[in-house]
Design a protein around this motif. Structure first.
Motif, PDB file in Angstrom:
ATOM      1  N   PRO A 160      12.854  52.167  98.978  1.00  0.00           N
ATOM      2  CA  PRO A 160      13.533  53.020  97.998  1.00  0.00           C
ATOM      3  C   PRO A 160      14.253  54.222  98.599  1.00  0.00           C
ATOM      4  O   PRO A 160      14.532  55.181  97.875  1.00  0.00           O
ATOM      5  CB  PRO A 160      12.368  53.487  97.128  1.00  0.00           C
ATOM      6  CG  PRO A 160      11.245  53.649  98.115  1.00  0.00           C
ATOM      7  CD  PRO A 160      11.430  52.531  99.106  1.00  0.00           C
ATOM      8  N   LEU A 161      14.526  54.212  99.903  1.00  0.00           N
ATOM      9  CA  LEU A 161      15.324  55.296 100.478  1.00  0.00           C
ATOM     10  C   LEU A 161      16.723  55.261  99.864  1.00  0.00           C
ATOM     11  O   LEU A 161      17.176  54.253  99.342  1.00  0.00           O
ATOM     12  CB  LEU A 161      15.409  55.153 101.997  1.00  0.00           C
ATOM     13  CG  LEU A 161      14.097  55.279 102.779  1.00  0.00           C
ATOM     14  CD1 LEU A 161      14.354  55.112 104.269  1.00  0.00           C
ATOM     15  CD2 LEU A 161      13.410  56.602 102.491  1.00  0.00           C
ATOM     16  N   ASP A 162      17.420  56.396  99.949  1.00  0.00           N
ATOM     17  CA  ASP A 162      18.733  56.496  99.312  1.00  0.00           C
ATOM     18  C   ASP A 162      19.704  55.450  99.855  1.00  0.00           C
ATOM     19  O   ASP A 162      20.517  54.895  99.104  1.00  0.00           O
ATOM     20  CB  ASP A 162      19.306  57.902  99.518  1.00  0.00           C
ATOM     21  CG  ASP A 162      18.428  58.960  98.884  1.00  0.00           C
ATOM     22  OD1 ASP A 162      17.837  58.684  97.819  1.00  0.00           O
ATOM     23  OD2 ASP A 162      18.334  60.070  99.442  1.00  0.00           O
ATOM     24  N   GLY A 163      19.645  55.194 101.153  1.00  0.00           N
ATOM     25  CA  GLY A 163      20.531  54.185 101.730  1.00  0.00           C
ATOM     26  C   GLY A 163      20.293  52.812 101.139  1.00  0.00           C
ATOM     27  O   GLY A 163      21.240  52.038 100.940  1.00  0.00           O
ATOM     28  N   GLY A 164      19.039  52.498 100.838  1.00  0.00           N
ATOM     29  CA  GLY A 164      18.730  51.222 100.199  1.00  0.00           C
ATOM     30  C   GLY A 164      19.295  51.146  98.796  1.00  0.00           C
ATOM     31  O   GLY A 164      19.821  50.107  98.376  1.00  0.00           O
ATOM     32  N   ARG A 165      19.186  52.256  98.052  1.00  0.00           N
ATOM     33  CA  ARG A 165      19.738  52.286  96.690  1.00  0.00           C
ATOM     34  C   ARG A 165      21.267  52.150  96.729  1.00  0.00           C
ATOM     35  O   ARG A 165      21.870  51.478  95.880  1.00  0.00           O
ATOM     36  CB  ARG A 165      19.338  53.592  96.015  1.00  0.00           C
ATOM     37  CG  ARG A 165      17.821  53.718  95.790  1.00  0.00           C
ATOM     38  CD  ARG A 165      17.427  53.121  94.452  1.00  0.00           C
ATOM     39  NE  ARG A 165      15.975  52.991  94.307  1.00  0.00           N
ATOM     40  CZ  ARG A 165      15.158  53.980  93.963  1.00  0.00           C
ATOM     41  NH1 ARG A 165      15.647  55.208  93.769  1.00  0.00           N
ATOM     42  NH2 ARG A 165      13.867  53.763  93.816  1.00  0.00           N
ATOM     43  N   MET A 178      18.354  40.572  96.162  1.00  0.00           N
ATOM     44  CA  MET A 178      17.508  40.271  97.306  1.00  0.00           C
ATOM     45  C   MET A 178      17.026  41.558  97.986  1.00  0.00           C
ATOM     46  O   MET A 178      15.845  41.707  98.313  1.00  0.00           O
ATOM     47  CB  MET A 178      18.287  39.400  98.312  1.00  0.00           C
ATOM     48  CG  MET A 178      17.456  38.895  99.477  1.00  0.00           C
ATOM     49  SD  MET A 178      18.489  37.964 100.641  1.00  0.00           S
ATOM     50  CE  MET A 178      19.174  36.722  99.543  1.00  0.00           C
ATOM     51  N   VAL A 179      17.945  42.495  98.187  1.00  0.00           N
ATOM     52  CA  VAL A 179      17.582  43.771  98.820  1.00  0.00           C
ATOM     53  C   VAL A 179      16.663  44.565  97.910  1.00  0.00           C
ATOM     54  O   VAL A 179      15.659  45.137  98.351  1.00  0.00           O
ATOM     55  CB  VAL A 179      18.846  44.585  99.157  1.00  0.00           C
ATOM     56  CG1 VAL A 179      18.472  45.975  99.669  1.00  0.00           C
ATOM     57  CG2 VAL A 179      19.694  43.859 100.192  1.00  0.00           C
ATOM     58  N   ALA A 180      16.972  44.594  96.602  1.00  0.00           N
ATOM     59  CA  ALA A 180      16.158  45.358  95.653  1.00  0.00           C
ATOM     60  C   ALA A 180      14.729  44.824  95.597  1.00  0.00           C
ATOM     61  O   ALA A 180      13.781  45.596  95.364  1.00  0.00           O
ATOM     62  CB  ALA A 180      16.789  45.309  94.266  1.00  0.00           C
ATOM     63  N   SER A 181      14.542  43.540  95.824  1.00  0.00           N
ATOM     64  CA  SER A 181      13.199  42.951  95.750  1.00  0.00           C
ATOM     65  C   SER A 181      12.297  43.443  96.863  1.00  0.00           C
ATOM     66  O   SER A 181      11.070  43.284  96.788  1.00  0.00           O
ATOM     67  CB  SER A 181      13.294  41.419  95.798  1.00  0.00           C
ATOM     68  OG  SER A 181      13.735  40.976  97.075  1.00  0.00           O
TER      69      SER A 181
END
Length: 232
Positions: A160-165, A178-181
């Motif tokens: 859940p880091l900002d870069g992931g969001r 896929m990334v959100a999972s």
């Protein structure tokens, strides 16, 4: 040592808490007032302090390093995450990107601001005691460093880091899902990269690599931009 501890602590606390405040302000501006209703849209650091992540853990790291090696080489911590209901944003997908980007964005802005502020401080050197002047300049330098490190770290593409969001918001829907999972494992991945991997693989330290390859060049650029020459 007390002066050094206060400069380090205040620089870290302001960097972390203003990062979270920026998420709250951005979410409210984009249509979600969840954080506002909970009193989290605020520049008051006390609203964002997490007893463990903002005070206890950084305090232990700070004191331990000062007592053992006489300097601070690593700092880690977090504030209470600002609650955001992305489905209440006027445009959930791009709103999520903007809300996530607000945190690192304010950190970069603060780093630049402290760089310019240091010039104002030195311009008043004749009116300020040397000890106070040294402390404020040290605080400005540490604030630049911590804000840049915090921004670069949070831009890692790991939910859940900002870069992931941000990555979830800009990828096509199948890849985004896929990334959100992976978010449920995100914190474990981050902790593993920070502490477990360097222990298991001597000589391989992802956080130090991030610092050397990304954060320090960015810091150098900000030092140059704000008229201080190279930062290293």
């Amino acid at each position: 040592m007390i002066a050094e501890i206060t400069a380090i602590a205040l620089a870290a606390i302001f960097a972390i808490t203003l990062h979270e405040a920026a998420h709250g302000y951005a979410a409210r501006a984009l249509g979600d007032d969840t954080a506002y209703l909970l009193g989290r849209v605020s520049l008051n650091p006390l609203r964002h302090v997490d007893p463990v992540g903002t005070l206890l853990l950084p305090g232990i790291l700070l004191v331990t390093q000062l007592l053992t090696i006489g300097r601070v080489e690593a700092m880690f911590g977090w504030a209470k995450p600002v609650p955001v209901d992305f489905w209440r944003l006027r445009n959930p997908r791009w709103g999520m990107v903007l809300v996530a980007a607000a945190g690192p964005g304010i950190n970069f802005a603060l780093a630049i601001g402290f760089g310019f502020a240091a010039h104002l401080v030195t311009a008043t050197d004749a009116m300020v005691p040397d000890a106070a002047l040294d402390w404020v300049l040290r605080f400005c330098a540490l604030s630049m460093l911590y804000n840049v490190i915090l921004a670069c770290f949070n831009l890692l593409p790991i939910p859940p880091l900002d870069g992931g969001r941000i990555l979830v918001g800009i990828l096509p829907a199948p890849l985004a899902r896929m990334v959100a999972s992976t978010e449920r494992f995100g914190l474990l991945i981050v902790i593993g990269l920070l502490f477990l991997v360097p222990y298991l693989v001597p000589g391989f330290d992802p956080l130090r690599m991030l610092l050397q390859a990304v954060a320090l060049p960015v810091l150098d650029a900000i030092f140059t931009l704000t008229g201080h020459g190279g930062g290293r």
